[in-house]
Design an enzyme around this catalytic site. Structure first.
Site, mmCIF file in Angstrom:
data_model
loop_
_atom_site.group_PDB
_atom_site.id
_atom_site.type_symbol
_atom_site.label_atom_id
_atom_site.label_comp_id
_atom_site.label_asym_id
_atom_site.label_seq_id
_atom_site.Cartn_x
_atom_site.Cartn_y
_atom_site.Cartn_z
ATOM 1 N N ASN A 148 0.674 -1.235 -0.196
ATOM 2 C CA ASN A 148 0.081 0.089 -0.011
ATOM 3 C C ASN A 148 1.026 1.223 -0.117
ATOM 4 O O ASN A 148 1.525 1.612 1.080
ATOM 5 C CB ASN A 148 -0.942 0.012 1.318
ATOM 6 C CG ASN A 148 -1.681 1.181 1.504
ATOM 7 O OD1 ASN A 148 -1.583 1.897 0.507
ATOM 8 N ND2 ASN A 148 -2.278 1.336 2.592
ATOM 9 N N LYS B 273 0.136 4.339 -0.237
ATOM 10 C CA LYS B 273 -0.438 5.571 0.269
ATOM 11 C C LYS B 273 -0.215 6.629 -0.593
ATOM 12 O O LYS B 273 -0.219 6.621 -1.850
ATOM 13 C CB LYS B 273 -0.034 5.642 1.851
ATOM 14 C CG LYS B 273 -0.179 4.329 2.551
ATOM 15 C CD LYS B 273 0.155 4.620 3.988
ATOM 16 C CE LYS B 273 -0.188 3.276 4.641
ATOM 17 N NZ LYS B 273 -0.034 3.399 6.023
ATOM 18 N N HIS C 13 -9.494 1.456 4.822
ATOM 19 C CA HIS C 13 -8.254 1.255 5.565
ATOM 20 C C HIS C 13 -8.488 2.446 6.695
ATOM 21 O O HIS C 13 -9.250 3.596 6.699
ATOM 22 C CB HIS C 13 -7.255 2.036 4.628
ATOM 23 C CG HIS C 13 -5.670 2.047 5.147
ATOM 24 N ND1 HIS C 13 -5.141 2.836 5.944
ATOM 25 C CD2 HIS C 13 -4.734 1.052 4.865
ATOM 26 C CE1 HIS C 13 -3.995 2.549 6.552
ATOM 27 N NE2 HIS C 13 -3.912 1.353 5.860
ATOM 28 N N GLU D 231 -7.014 4.758 7.882
ATOM 29 C CA GLU D 231 -6.731 6.270 7.486
ATOM 30 C C GLU D 231 -7.687 6.820 6.913
ATOM 31 O O GLU D 231 -8.194 7.995 7.227
ATOM 32 C CB GLU D 231 -5.108 6.287 6.789
ATOM 33 C CG GLU D 231 -4.079 6.190 7.516
ATOM 34 C CD GLU D 231 -2.770 5.664 6.680
ATOM 35 O OE1 GLU D 231 -2.785 5.528 5.665
ATOM 36 O OE2 GLU D 231 -1.891 4.974 7.553
ATOM 37 N N GLU E 272 -5.525 -4.974 10.746
ATOM 38 C CA GLU E 272 -4.379 -3.907 10.742
ATOM 39 C C GLU E 272 -4.769 -3.264 12.105
ATOM 40 O O GLU E 272 -5.555 -2.205 12.165
ATOM 41 C CB GLU E 272 -4.466 -2.967 9.685
ATOM 42 C CG GLU E 272 -3.986 -3.342 8.565
ATOM 43 C CD GLU E 272 -3.337 -2.479 7.413
ATOM 44 O OE1 GLU E 272 -2.248 -2.787 6.892
ATOM 45 O OE2 GLU E 272 -4.080 -1.497 7.167
ATOM 46 N N GLY F 98 2.410 2.281 10.972
ATOM 47 C CA GLY F 98 3.403 3.493 10.696
ATOM 48 C C GLY F 98 3.990 4.127 11.892
ATOM 49 O O GLY F 98 4.700 5.000 11.765
ATOM 50 N N SER G 145 3.612 -1.917 10.494
ATOM 51 C CA SER G 145 4.978 -2.130 10.580
ATOM 52 C C SER G 145 5.445 -3.293 10.134
ATOM 53 O O SER G 145 6.477 -3.822 10.914
ATOM 54 C CB SER G 145 5.191 -1.485 11.973
ATOM 55 O OG SER G 145 4.955 -0.211 12.358
HETATM 56 P P1 PGA Z 1 2.726 0.515 7.637
HETATM 57 O O1 PGA Z 1 1.351 0.686 7.010
HETATM 58 O O2 PGA Z 1 3.327 -0.867 7.252
HETATM 59 O O3 PGA Z 1 3.676 1.742 7.262
HETATM 60 O O4 PGA Z 1 2.715 0.508 9.039
HETATM 61 C C1 PGA Z 1 0.728 -0.731 6.812
HETATM 62 C C2 PGA Z 1 -0.878 -0.179 6.144
HETATM 63 O O5 PGA Z 1 -1.295 0.826 6.696
HETATM 64 O O6 PGA Z 1 -1.265 -0.776 5.339
#
Ligand code: PGA
Length: 253
Positions: free
Chosen positions: A9, A11, A94, A96, A164, A170, A210
């Site tokens: 992803n 983003k 997601h 976010e 997640e 992140g 992460s």
């Molecule tokens: P990250 O994001 O690996 O940077 O923690 C994962 C995601 O949001 O899909």
């Protein structure tokens, strides 16, 4: 029985030329790894160029979001019909999107339904936030997200679920393999309750939050974890390739 799946992803990162370069930097090595399905999910504006760059490889393409209506006066939105034929997958719900753009379990439900109708494969994200985690509510939150988001939807054969935990995204603070396995086995049980055991046994459930080349083995070694949704590390070719290579090794495929 379940083909391991690693999706990146990206983003809100990469311009169109950067997106093409990123995929070209990974394409040959990723293509050499058999029996692990891989996908990249660049920003909308790069989908066409990345699709072109992926030609000749098995790497799949995904979008990061979509609206649930087919067309109409929804300024700035992208519809399932626009993605159909362009992408294989679409990430839905997601955290976010939930956190910054007001998505709810109900909008996630509509989007999953619309994706299935359009023949897109949804990667539906669920996960608890830090406060919910600290209050010991992970299981309840995730179960509610699933039950609401799948309600009234006929068996979504191509569904992928990504667990997640929001506190792990992140932050560099990944869950442990064991923590993720516990919630993911509950997700499988919940899906069995909504549909049936045969379907639940075949649904791929990913861990996200992460994930790096240093910790992927811990997740992929768990019985119910079929792969990962990778954010930050998917922007680094060496990391992403290593994640896919280790997945192939651990799953013995
Ligand atoms: P990250 O994001 O690996 O940077 O923690 C994962 C995601 O949001 O899909």
């Amino acid at each position: 029985m379940r083909t391991p799946f690693i999706a990146g992803n990206w983003k809100m990162n990469t311009t169109v030329p950067e997106a093409v370069k990123l995929v070209m930097d990974m394409k040959t090595q990723l293509s050499a790894i058999k029996n692990v399905e891989t996908a990249v999910c660049p920003p909308f504006v790069s989908l066409t160029a990345v699709k072109e760059a992926l030609k000749g490889s098995d790497i799949r393409l995904g979008a990061q979001n979509m609206y649930f209506e087919d067309k109409g006066a929804y300024t700035g939105e992208v519809s399932p019909l626009m993605l159909k034929g362009l992408c294989d997958y679409v990430i839905i719900g997601h955290s976010e999107r939930r956190q910054y753009f007001g998505e709810t379990n109900e909008t996630v439900r509509k989007k999953v339904q619309a994706a299935v109708k359009a023949g897109l494969r949804p990667i539906m994200c669920v996960g608890e936030n830090l406060a919910e985690y600290e209050a010991g509510g992970s299981r309840d939150v995730v179960q509610k997200q699933l039950l609401t988001s799948l309600s009234g939807i006929d068996i979504p054969h191509d569904l992928v679920i990504a667990y997640e935990p929001v506190w792990a995204i992140g932050t560099g603070r990944a869950a442990t393999g064991r923590q993720a396995q516990l919630v993911i086995s509950l997700i499988r049980e919940t899906v069995a309750g909504v549909y049936n055991t045969a379907f639940a046994d075949g649904v791929r459930i990913l861990y996200g939050g992460s994930v790096t080349g240093d910790n992927i083995a811990e997740f992929i070694g768990q019985e119910d974890i079929d792969g990962a949704l990778v954010g930050g590390a998917s922007l680094k070719p060496d990391q992403f390739i290593s994640i896919v290579q280790q997945t192939a090794k651990v799953k013995n495929v």
